[in-house]
Scaffold this motif. Structure first.
Motif, PDB file in Angstrom:
ATOM      1  N   LEU A 102       0.861  -1.190   0.000  1.00 30.07           N
ATOM      2  CA  LEU A 102       0.000   0.000   0.000  1.00 30.07           C
ATOM      3  C   LEU A 102       0.900   1.243   0.000  1.00 30.07           C
ATOM      4  CD1 LEU A 102      -2.653  -1.162   2.619  1.00 30.07           C
ATOM      5  CD2 LEU A 102      -2.925  -1.073   0.136  1.00 30.07           C
ATOM      6  N   SER A 103       1.452   1.563  -1.140  1.00 29.55           N
ATOM      7  CA  SER A 103       2.524   2.559  -1.237  1.00 29.55           C
ATOM      8  C   SER A 103       2.073   3.981  -0.905  1.00 29.55           C
ATOM      9  CB  SER A 103       3.144   2.528  -2.634  1.00 29.55           C
ATOM     10  OG  SER A 103       2.158   2.722  -3.629  1.00 29.55           O
ATOM     11  N   PHE A 104       0.763   4.254  -0.900  1.00 25.35           N
ATOM     12  CA  PHE A 104       0.282   5.600  -0.570  1.00 25.35           C
ATOM     13  C   PHE A 104      -0.294   5.666   0.850  1.00 25.35           C
ATOM     14  CE2 PHE A 104       0.920   6.413  -4.950  1.00 25.35           C
ATOM     15  CZ  PHE A 104       0.901   7.784  -5.139  1.00 25.35           C
ATOM     16  N   LEU A 105      -0.142   4.593   1.614  1.00 23.41           N
ATOM     17  CA  LEU A 105      -0.716   4.560   2.958  1.00 23.41           C
ATOM     18  C   LEU A 105      -0.004   5.551   3.876  1.00 23.41           C
ATOM     19  CD1 LEU A 105      -2.912   2.930   4.497  1.00 23.41           C
ATOM     20  CD2 LEU A 105      -1.045   1.503   5.378  1.00 23.41           C
ATOM     21  N   ALA A 106      -0.794   6.411   4.532  1.00 24.96           N
ATOM     22  CA  ALA A 106      -0.249   7.411   5.446  1.00 24.96           C
ATOM     23  C   ALA A 106      -0.671   7.171   6.889  1.00 24.96           C
ATOM     24  CB  ALA A 106      -0.675   8.816   5.015  1.00 24.96           C
ATOM     25  N   GLN A 107      -1.799   6.469   7.093  1.00 18.49           N
ATOM     26  CA  GLN A 107      -2.290   6.222   8.445  1.00 18.49           C
ATOM     27  C   GLN A 107      -2.707   4.757   8.562  1.00 18.49           C
ATOM     28  OE1 GLN A 107      -5.187   9.025  10.002  1.00 18.49           O
ATOM     29  NE2 GLN A 107      -4.509  10.613   8.596  1.00 18.49           N
ATOM     30  N   LEU A 108      -2.257   4.128   9.642  1.00 21.81           N
ATOM     31  CA  LEU A 108      -2.574   2.720   9.888  1.00 21.81           C
ATOM     32  C   LEU A 108      -3.046   2.569  11.328  1.00 21.81           C
ATOM     33  CD1 LEU A 108      -2.609  -0.210   8.935  1.00 21.81           C
ATOM     34  CD2 LEU A 108      -0.175  -0.368   9.522  1.00 21.81           C
ATOM     35  N   HIS A 109      -4.337   2.262  11.497  1.00 24.44           N
ATOM     36  CA  HIS A 109      -4.955   2.142  12.820  1.00 24.44           C
ATOM     37  C   HIS A 109      -5.461   0.711  13.001  1.00 24.44           C
ATOM     38  CE1 HIS A 109      -5.446   6.649  13.091  1.00 24.44           C
ATOM     39  NE2 HIS A 109      -5.426   6.493  11.778  1.00 24.44           N
ATOM     40  N   LEU A 110      -4.819  -0.062  13.849  1.00 28.22           N
ATOM     41  CA  LEU A 110      -5.243  -1.444  14.092  1.00 28.22           C
ATOM     42  C   LEU A 110      -5.340  -1.740  15.589  1.00 28.22           C
ATOM     43  CD1 LEU A 110      -3.085  -3.367  11.419  1.00 28.22           C
ATOM     44  CD2 LEU A 110      -5.462  -2.644  11.243  1.00 28.22           C
ATOM     45  N   GLN A 111      -5.537  -0.713  16.408  1.00 30.66           N
ATOM     46  CA  GLN A 111      -5.528  -0.926  17.846  1.00 30.66           C
ATOM     47  C   GLN A 111      -6.767  -1.653  18.338  1.00 30.66           C
ATOM     48  OE1 GLN A 111      -5.806   2.156  16.434  1.00 30.66           O
ATOM     49  NE2 GLN A 111      -7.038   3.526  17.693  1.00 30.66           N
ATOM     50  N   ASN A 112      -6.621  -2.240  19.540  1.00 27.37           N
ATOM     51  CA  ASN A 112      -7.713  -2.924  20.234  1.00 27.37           C
ATOM     52  C   ASN A 112      -8.318  -4.040  19.406  1.00 27.37           C
ATOM     53  OD1 ASN A 112      -7.618  -0.017  21.518  1.00 27.37           O
ATOM     54  ND2 ASN A 112      -8.617  -1.344  23.031  1.00 27.37           N
ATOM     55  N   ASN A 113      -7.465  -4.924  18.938  1.00 26.17           N
ATOM     56  CA  ASN A 113      -7.873  -6.178  18.328  1.00 26.17           C
ATOM     57  C   ASN A 113      -7.077  -7.289  19.003  1.00 26.17           C
ATOM     58  OD1 ASN A 113      -9.807  -5.574  15.985  1.00 26.17           O
ATOM     59  ND2 ASN A 113      -8.153  -4.119  15.570  1.00 26.17           N
ATOM     60  N   SER A 114      -6.951  -8.421  18.339  1.00 23.11           N
ATOM     61  CA  SER A 114      -6.162  -9.528  18.894  1.00 23.11           C
ATOM     62  C   SER A 114      -5.179 -10.042  17.854  1.00 23.11           C
ATOM     63  CB  SER A 114      -7.088 -10.659  19.370  1.00 23.11           C
ATOM     64  OG  SER A 114      -7.862 -10.252  20.467  1.00 23.11           O
ATOM     65  N   PHE A 115      -4.508  -9.123  17.169  1.00 20.77           N
ATOM     66  CA  PHE A 115      -3.471  -9.528  16.229  1.00 20.77           C
ATOM     67  C   PHE A 115      -2.266 -10.043  17.022  1.00 20.77           C
ATOM     68  CE2 PHE A 115      -5.763  -6.419  13.547  1.00 20.77           C
ATOM     69  CZ  PHE A 115      -6.015  -7.242  12.454  1.00 20.77           C
ATOM     70  N   HIS A 116      -1.672 -11.123  16.522  1.00 21.33           N
ATOM     71  CA  HIS A 116      -0.534 -11.713  17.201  1.00 21.33           C
ATOM     72  C   HIS A 116       0.602 -11.940  16.208  1.00 21.33           C
ATOM     73  CE1 HIS A 116      -3.003 -15.094  15.694  1.00 21.33           C
ATOM     74  NE2 HIS A 116      -1.829 -15.671  15.453  1.00 21.33           N
ATOM     75  N   GLY A 117       1.727 -12.427  16.720  1.00 22.75           N
ATOM     76  CA  GLY A 117       2.884 -12.620  15.861  1.00 22.75           C
ATOM     77  C   GLY A 117       3.719 -11.345  15.763  1.00 22.75           C
ATOM     78  N   SER A 118       4.659 -11.363  14.852  1.00 25.33           N
ATOM     79  CA  SER A 118       5.571 -10.227  14.704  1.00 25.33           C
ATOM     80  C   SER A 118       5.112  -9.295  13.588  1.00 25.33           C
ATOM     81  CB  SER A 118       6.986 -10.734  14.402  1.00 25.33           C
ATOM     82  OG  SER A 118       6.991 -11.530  13.223  1.00 25.33           O
ATOM     83  N   LEU A 119       5.688  -8.116  13.564  1.00 24.02           N
ATOM     84  CA  LEU A 119       5.378  -7.137  12.520  1.00 24.02           C
ATOM     85  C   LEU A 119       6.246  -7.425  11.294  1.00 24.02           C
ATOM     86  CD1 LEU A 119       5.195  -3.951  14.748  1.00 24.02           C
ATOM     87  CD2 LEU A 119       3.296  -5.072  13.589  1.00 24.02           C
ATOM     88  N   PRO A 120       5.644  -7.470  10.103  1.00 29.78           N
ATOM     89  CA  PRO A 120       6.384  -7.871   8.898  1.00 29.78           C
ATOM     90  C   PRO A 120       7.371  -6.809   8.427  1.00 29.78           C
ATOM     91  CG  PRO A 120       4.155  -7.218   8.317  1.00 29.78           C
ATOM     92  CD  PRO A 120       4.218  -7.221   9.819  1.00 29.78           C
ATOM     93  N   TYR A 121       8.529  -7.280   7.958  1.00 32.82           N
ATOM     94  CA  TYR A 121       9.566  -6.369   7.484  1.00 32.82           C
ATOM     95  C   TYR A 121       9.102  -5.579   6.266  1.00 32.82           C
ATOM     96  CZ  TYR A 121      13.923  -4.651   5.528  1.00 32.82           C
ATOM     97  OH  TYR A 121      14.901  -3.838   5.008  1.00 32.82           O
ATOM     98  N   GLN A 122       8.164  -6.121   5.490  1.00 33.76           N
ATOM     99  CA  GLN A 122       7.699  -5.443   4.268  1.00 33.76           C
ATOM    100  C   GLN A 122       7.108  -4.063   4.550  1.00 33.76           C
ATOM    101  OE1 GLN A 122       7.312  -8.562   5.060  1.00 33.76           O
ATOM    102  NE2 GLN A 122       7.914  -9.824   3.319  1.00 33.76           N
TER     103      GLN A 122
END
Length: 298
Positions: A102-122
Protein backbone atom coordinates in the motif's frame (compact mmCIF):
# COMPACT_ATOMS: atom_id res chain seq x y z
CA UNK A 1 0.46 28.16 -48.16
CA UNK A 2 -2.02 25.68 -49.57
CA UNK A 3 0.12 22.77 -48.39
CA UNK A 4 0.15 24.18 -44.87
CA UNK A 5 -3.61 24.54 -44.86
CA UNK A 6 -4.00 20.92 -45.93
CA UNK A 7 -1.60 19.69 -43.23
CA UNK A 8 -3.34 21.56 -40.40
CA UNK A 9 -6.28 19.12 -40.03
CA UNK A 10 -3.80 16.26 -40.12
CA UNK A 11 -1.80 17.75 -37.28
CA UNK A 12 -4.99 18.36 -35.27
CA UNK A 13 -6.01 14.76 -35.76
CA UNK A 14 -2.64 13.58 -34.54
CA UNK A 15 -2.82 15.82 -31.48
CA UNK A 16 -6.32 14.57 -30.70
CA UNK A 17 -5.19 10.96 -31.01
CA UNK A 18 -2.19 11.67 -28.77
CA UNK A 19 -4.44 13.35 -26.19
CA UNK A 20 -6.82 10.40 -26.22
CA UNK A 21 -3.95 7.95 -25.90
CA UNK A 22 -2.40 9.77 -22.96
CA UNK A 23 -5.75 10.12 -21.23
CA UNK A 24 -6.52 6.42 -21.67
CA UNK A 25 -3.01 5.61 -20.40
CA UNK A 26 -3.50 7.71 -17.26
CA UNK A 27 -6.93 6.18 -16.59
CA UNK A 28 -5.57 2.67 -17.13
CA UNK A 29 -2.61 3.35 -14.84
CA UNK A 30 -4.91 4.70 -12.12
CA UNK A 31 -7.14 1.65 -12.44
CA UNK A 32 -4.11 -0.62 -12.21
CA UNK A 33 -2.82 1.16 -9.11
CA UNK A 34 -6.11 0.97 -7.23
CA UNK A 35 -6.34 -2.69 -8.26
CA UNK A 36 -2.94 -3.22 -6.62
CA UNK A 37 -4.28 -1.64 -3.44
CA UNK A 38 -7.35 -3.86 -3.60
CA UNK A 39 -5.19 -6.96 -4.00
CA UNK A 40 -2.97 -5.85 -1.12
CA UNK A 41 -6.06 -5.66 1.13
CA UNK A 42 -7.87 -8.76 -0.13
CA UNK A 43 -4.83 -10.93 0.55
CA UNK A 44 -4.78 -10.08 4.28
CA UNK A 45 -8.32 -11.39 4.65
CA UNK A 46 -6.82 -14.88 4.67
CA UNK A 47 -4.70 -13.81 7.67
CA UNK A 48 -7.82 -12.88 9.68
CA UNK A 49 -8.84 -16.00 11.58
CA UNK A 50 -11.72 -14.42 13.49
CA UNK A 51 -14.05 -11.62 12.42
CA UNK A 52 -16.83 -11.60 15.05
CA UNK A 53 -19.08 -9.18 13.18
CA UNK A 54 -18.23 -10.47 9.67
CA UNK A 55 -17.37 -6.92 8.68
CA UNK A 56 -14.56 -7.85 6.32
CA UNK A 57 -16.25 -11.01 5.07
CA UNK A 58 -19.39 -9.13 4.03
CA UNK A 59 -18.05 -5.72 3.06
CA UNK A 60 -14.61 -6.30 1.52
CA UNK A 61 -15.61 -7.63 -1.87
CA UNK A 62 -13.77 -7.55 -5.19
CA UNK A 63 -17.04 -6.44 -6.82
CA UNK A 64 -17.08 -3.15 -4.89
CA UNK A 65 -14.68 -0.25 -5.02
CA UNK A 66 -11.93 -0.61 -2.43
CA UNK A 67 -12.49 3.05 -1.54
CA UNK A 68 -16.01 2.13 -0.36
CA UNK A 69 -14.87 -0.62 1.98
CA UNK A 70 -15.34 -0.22 5.73
CA UNK A 71 -12.16 1.07 7.32
CA UNK A 72 -10.61 2.24 4.05
CA UNK A 73 -10.08 5.88 3.08
CA UNK A 74 -8.74 6.93 -0.33
CA UNK A 75 -7.14 10.26 -1.14
CA UNK A 76 -8.72 12.40 -3.82
CA UNK A 77 -5.72 13.44 -5.95
CA UNK A 78 -4.38 9.93 -6.56
CA UNK A 79 -7.40 7.76 -5.75
CA UNK A 80 -5.17 5.46 -3.69
CA UNK A 81 -5.63 3.95 -0.24
CA UNK A 82 -4.53 6.68 2.18
CA UNK A 83 -5.73 5.31 5.55
CA UNK A 84 -6.69 1.94 6.99
CA UNK A 85 -8.65 1.85 10.25
CA UNK A 86 -9.71 -1.55 11.61
CA UNK A 87 -9.64 -0.55 15.27
CA UNK A 88 -12.01 -2.02 17.88
CA UNK A 89 -13.33 -4.71 15.53
CA UNK A 90 -12.36 -7.71 17.64
CA UNK A 91 -10.27 -9.17 14.83
CA UNK A 92 -7.84 -12.02 15.37
CA UNK A 93 -4.99 -13.03 13.11
CA UNK A 94 -1.54 -11.92 12.01
CA UNK A 95 -0.30 -8.76 10.32
CA UNK A 96 0.21 -9.72 6.65
CA UNK A 97 3.28 -8.70 4.64
CA UNK A 98 1.01 -7.49 1.83
CA UNK A 99 0.40 -4.25 3.73
CA UNK A 100 3.80 -3.22 2.42
CA UNK A 101 2.24 -2.90 -1.06
CA UNK A 102 0.00 0.00 0.00
CA UNK A 103 2.52 2.56 -1.24
CA UNK A 104 0.28 5.60 -0.57
CA UNK A 105 -0.72 4.56 2.96
CA UNK A 106 -0.25 7.41 5.45
CA UNK A 107 -2.29 6.22 8.44
CA UNK A 108 -2.57 2.72 9.89
CA UNK A 109 -4.95 2.14 12.82
CA UNK A 110 -5.24 -1.44 14.09
CA UNK A 111 -5.53 -0.93 17.85
CA UNK A 112 -7.71 -2.92 20.23
CA UNK A 113 -7.87 -6.18 18.33
CA UNK A 114 -6.16 -9.53 18.89
CA UNK A 115 -3.47 -9.53 16.23
CA UNK A 116 -0.53 -11.71 17.20
CA UNK A 117 2.88 -12.62 15.86
CA UNK A 118 5.57 -10.23 14.70
CA UNK A 119 5.38 -7.14 12.52
CA UNK A 120 6.38 -7.87 8.90
CA UNK A 121 9.57 -6.37 7.48
CA UNK A 122 7.70 -5.44 4.27
CA UNK A 123 6.27 -2.46 6.13
CA UNK A 124 9.60 -0.75 5.50
CA UNK A 125 8.27 0.06 2.01
CA UNK A 126 5.53 2.32 3.44
CA UNK A 127 7.51 5.52 2.97
CA UNK A 128 4.46 7.78 3.30
CA UNK A 129 3.36 6.48 6.71
CA UNK A 130 2.81 9.26 9.24
CA UNK A 131 0.70 7.55 11.89
CA UNK A 132 0.86 3.96 13.17
CA UNK A 133 -0.97 2.38 16.08
CA UNK A 134 -0.98 -1.33 16.90
CA UNK A 135 -1.90 -0.63 20.53
CA UNK A 136 -3.53 -3.32 22.67
CA UNK A 137 -3.09 -6.39 20.55
CA UNK A 138 -0.96 -9.49 21.25
CA UNK A 139 2.00 -8.71 19.03
CA UNK A 140 5.26 -10.41 20.02
CA UNK A 141 8.90 -10.39 19.02
CA UNK A 142 11.21 -7.41 19.02
CA UNK A 143 10.37 -3.85 18.01
CA UNK A 144 11.34 -3.58 14.32
CA UNK A 145 14.29 -1.30 13.70
CA UNK A 146 12.95 -0.28 10.29
CA UNK A 147 10.50 2.16 11.89
CA UNK A 148 13.45 4.53 12.20
CA UNK A 149 13.86 4.62 8.42
CA UNK A 150 10.31 5.76 7.66
CA UNK A 151 10.95 9.45 6.86
CA UNK A 152 7.45 10.80 7.56
CA UNK A 153 6.53 8.74 10.61
CA UNK A 154 5.49 11.12 13.39
CA UNK A 155 3.39 8.91 15.70
CA UNK A 156 4.16 5.31 16.72
CA UNK A 157 1.99 3.50 19.29
CA UNK A 158 2.93 -0.09 20.12
CA UNK A 159 1.71 -0.05 23.72
CA UNK A 160 -0.20 -2.89 25.33
CA UNK A 161 1.36 -5.79 23.45
CA UNK A 162 3.80 -8.61 24.25
CA UNK A 163 6.87 -7.13 22.59
CA UNK A 164 10.22 -8.06 24.07
CA UNK A 165 13.90 -7.21 23.75
CA UNK A 166 15.49 -3.80 23.86
CA UNK A 167 14.38 -0.55 22.23
CA UNK A 168 16.33 -0.40 18.94
CA UNK A 169 18.76 2.51 18.76
CA UNK A 170 17.97 2.94 15.05
CA UNK A 171 14.42 3.92 15.98
CA UNK A 172 15.79 7.38 16.73
CA UNK A 173 17.58 8.12 13.47
CA UNK A 174 17.68 11.90 13.44
CA UNK A 175 18.83 12.02 9.80
CA UNK A 176 15.93 9.98 8.39
CA UNK A 177 13.14 10.18 10.97
CA UNK A 178 10.69 12.85 12.11
CA UNK A 179 9.25 10.94 15.08
CA UNK A 180 7.27 13.15 17.48
CA UNK A 181 5.36 10.75 19.75
CA UNK A 182 6.48 7.29 20.86
CA UNK A 183 4.32 4.97 23.00
CA UNK A 184 5.76 1.60 24.07
CA UNK A 185 4.02 1.23 27.44
CA UNK A 186 2.98 -2.14 28.89
CA UNK A 187 5.39 -4.39 27.00
CA UNK A 188 7.94 -6.94 28.24
CA UNK A 189 10.98 -4.94 27.17
CA UNK A 190 14.44 -5.01 28.71
CA UNK A 191 17.58 -2.93 28.84
CA UNK A 192 17.70 0.85 28.88
CA UNK A 193 16.66 3.80 26.79
CA UNK A 194 19.13 4.02 23.89
CA UNK A 195 21.34 7.09 23.94
CA UNK A 196 20.22 7.90 20.40
CA UNK A 197 16.85 8.96 21.81
CA UNK A 198 18.49 12.21 22.90
CA UNK A 199 19.42 12.98 19.29
CA UNK A 200 15.76 13.23 18.25
CA UNK A 201 15.03 16.94 18.63
CA UNK A 202 11.62 16.38 17.01
CA UNK A 203 10.36 14.26 19.95
CA UNK A 204 7.42 15.79 21.83
CA UNK A 205 6.26 12.83 23.89
CA UNK A 206 7.77 9.58 25.20
CA UNK A 207 5.48 7.05 26.91
CA UNK A 208 7.33 4.10 28.48
CA UNK A 209 5.48 3.06 31.67
CA UNK A 210 5.61 -0.58 32.77
CA UNK A 211 8.27 -1.74 30.32
CA UNK A 212 10.79 -3.28 32.75
CA UNK A 213 13.42 -0.76 31.66
CA UNK A 214 16.35 0.29 33.80
CA UNK A 215 18.63 3.27 33.34
CA UNK A 216 20.01 6.39 34.96
CA UNK A 217 18.15 9.42 33.71
CA UNK A 218 20.39 12.32 32.73
CA UNK A 219 19.76 15.66 34.38
CA UNK A 220 19.50 17.52 31.09
CA UNK A 221 16.75 15.60 29.30
CA UNK A 222 14.83 18.71 28.35
CA UNK A 223 17.84 20.64 27.15
CA UNK A 224 18.72 17.77 24.81
CA UNK A 225 15.12 17.39 23.64
CA UNK A 226 13.92 21.01 23.30
CA UNK A 227 10.46 20.10 21.95
CA UNK A 228 9.69 17.50 24.60
CA UNK A 229 6.40 18.18 26.40
CA UNK A 230 6.18 15.05 28.52
CA UNK A 231 7.90 11.77 29.34
CA UNK A 232 6.10 8.97 31.20
CA UNK A 233 8.40 6.51 32.97
CA UNK A 234 6.48 4.99 35.89
CA UNK A 235 6.68 1.30 36.87
CA UNK A 236 10.22 0.85 35.58
CA UNK A 237 13.59 0.68 37.33
CA UNK A 238 15.03 4.08 36.55
CA UNK A 239 17.37 6.05 38.73
CA UNK A 240 18.33 9.69 38.44
CA UNK A 241 21.66 11.40 38.10
CA UNK A 242 23.11 12.80 41.35
CA UNK A 243 21.99 16.31 42.33
CA UNK A 244 19.14 16.29 39.76
CA UNK A 245 15.79 17.85 40.67
CA UNK A 246 12.67 17.03 38.67
CA UNK A 247 9.34 18.76 38.38
CA UNK A 248 6.74 16.02 38.64
CA UNK A 249 3.08 15.99 37.67
CA UNK A 250 1.06 13.55 39.76
CA UNK A 251 -2.21 12.23 38.32
CA UNK A 252 -3.85 11.82 41.72
CA UNK A 253 -6.79 13.86 43.08
CA UNK A 254 -5.18 15.10 46.32
CA UNK A 255 -1.39 15.16 46.14
CA UNK A 256 -1.19 17.11 49.40
CA UNK A 257 -2.28 13.92 51.16
CA UNK A 258 0.80 12.18 49.82
CA UNK A 259 3.21 15.10 49.76
CA UNK A 260 2.53 17.18 52.84
CA UNK A 261 6.13 18.38 52.99
CA UNK A 262 6.37 19.51 49.37
CA UNK A 263 5.30 22.69 47.66
CA UNK A 264 2.17 22.26 45.49
CA UNK A 265 1.53 24.43 42.43
CA UNK A 266 -0.83 24.34 39.41
CA UNK A 267 0.01 21.86 36.69
CA UNK A 268 -0.10 22.07 32.92
CA UNK A 269 -3.52 21.99 31.19
CA UNK A 270 -4.93 18.48 31.22
CA UNK A 271 -3.22 17.50 34.45
CA UNK A 272 -4.06 18.19 38.08
CA UNK A 273 -1.03 19.13 40.16
CA UNK A 274 2.67 19.80 39.96
CA UNK A 275 5.27 19.67 42.64
CA UNK A 276 9.00 19.67 43.15
CA UNK A 277 10.22 16.39 44.64
CA UNK A 278 13.55 14.72 45.31
CA UNK A 279 14.87 11.60 43.63
CA UNK A 280 13.93 9.63 46.78
CA UNK A 281 10.32 10.71 46.31
CA UNK A 282 10.43 9.65 42.68
CA UNK A 283 11.40 6.12 43.72
CA UNK A 284 8.77 6.12 46.47
CA UNK A 285 5.86 7.10 44.26
CA UNK A 286 6.97 4.95 41.32
CA UNK A 287 6.99 2.05 43.74
CA UNK A 288 3.31 2.48 44.62
CA UNK A 289 2.32 2.77 40.99
CA UNK A 290 1.58 6.46 40.63
CA UNK A 291 2.02 7.82 37.13
CA UNK A 292 4.77 10.41 36.96
CA UNK A 293 5.29 12.96 34.24
CA UNK A 294 8.61 14.77 34.18
CA UNK A 295 7.80 18.30 33.08
CA UNK A 296 11.19 19.96 33.33
CA UNK A 297 14.58 19.48 34.81
CA UNK A 298 16.61 21.97 36.84
Amino acid sequence: MEGRAQSSPFRCTNLLLLHCFLRSFVVAAAATNITKDQSALLAPKSHITYDPHSILAKNWSATASVCAWIGVTCNAPHNRVHALNLSYMGLEGTIPPYLGNLSFLAQLHLQNNSFHGSLPYQMVRLRRLKFITFAYNRLSGEIPSFFGSLPKLGYLHLGGNELSGSIPASLFNASSSSLQKLVLSDNALSGSMPSTIFNMSSLQGIDLPNCSLSDELPGNIFSQLPNLQGIYLSLNHFSVAPNSTFYICLTIPSPEAYLPAFRISPCLPGYIWATTVSKEAIHKFAGVGLQLLILSVL
